[in-house]
Design a protein around this motif. Structure first.
Motif, PDB file in Angstrom:
ATOM      1  N   MET A  48       0.845  -1.192   0.000  1.00 10.41           N
ATOM      2  CA  MET A  48       0.000   0.000   0.000  1.00 10.41           C
ATOM      3  C   MET A  48       0.880   1.242   0.000  1.00 10.41           C
ATOM      4  O   MET A  48       1.730   1.402   0.870  1.00 10.41           O
ATOM      5  N   TYR A  72      -5.003   5.628  -1.627  1.00 10.38           N
ATOM      6  CA  TYR A  72      -3.969   4.613  -1.519  1.00 10.38           C
ATOM      7  C   TYR A  72      -3.972   3.744  -2.773  1.00 10.38           C
ATOM      8  O   TYR A  72      -5.008   3.468  -3.361  1.00 10.38           O
ATOM      9  N   ASN A  74      -2.397   0.159  -4.633  1.00  8.25           N
ATOM     10  CA  ASN A  74      -1.815  -1.161  -4.418  1.00  8.25           C
ATOM     11  C   ASN A  74      -0.697  -1.350  -5.444  1.00  8.25           C
ATOM     12  O   ASN A  74      -0.956  -1.560  -6.625  1.00  8.25           O
TER      13      ASN A  74
END
Length: 179
Positions: A48, A72, A74
């Motif tokens: 993250m 955020y 990935n």
């Protein structure tokens, strides 16, 4: 006695070798493939990356609600799962968070702060995730301008005053006056 021990040993050898043949025939090849894939990805955690770790609302007036969005991404190779977001107190409310984020995708959550307090206020929000670390912590800060705080301070420090103001001493409740 020797004949009994020898006989039991022979019986055990026959039982163990017959069980081995049956066990091998019961193995499901699909389960073996799933287990092999799981084991290959065991150390492959999602990663993250947050767009910011701290959001400063600047100077706000006491009681002015404010909000911001934390984003955020990935950057790992497996699905990112955000299972919970909680704050240090009820005056800061996280909401509308993306629970699953595929590799390369972006999620977000909104943080609302009721704007109450006096002086420098800082609150932490903890995200529970399936990353290797398991949690991520972000913060919000604000300088709360509270003109009534000077009056409350005068009441607290004036020994002749008959009214009293209670303040919280709990961690994370700084700047919360409980009249």
């Amino acid at each position: 006695m020797k004949k009994i021990v020898l006989g039991l040993s022979a019986l055990c050898i026959v039982a163990f070798t017959s069980c081995k043949d049956d066990a091998a025939s019961k193995v499901n090849s699909e389960n073996v493939a799933v287990a092999a894939e799981r084991d290959a990805n065991a150390g492959n955690f999602p990663v993250m990356e947050l767009d910011k770790m701290v959001h400063d609302f600047g100077t706000i007036e006491n009681g002015t609600p404010v909000e911001t969005i934390f984003k955020y991404t990935n950057t790992g190779n497996s699905m990112l799962v955000v299972s919970n977001i909680k704050s240090t107190c009820g005056c800061t409310v996280p909401s509308n968070y993306t629970k699953e984020v595929a590799p390369g995708e972006t999620g977000q959550f909104t943080v609302k702060f009721n704007g109450k307090g006096n002086g420098k206020v800082s609150k932490s929000l903890t995200m529970t995730t399936n990353t290797e670390k398991g949690t991520e912590v972000v913060k919000i800060t604000a300088m709360v301008n509270n003109p009534n705080a000077a009056q409350n301070t005068a009441v607290k420090t004036n020994p002749l005053s008959t009214s009293a103001t209670k303040t919280s001493t709990q961690p994370g409740h700084e700047g919360h006056n409980h009249d």
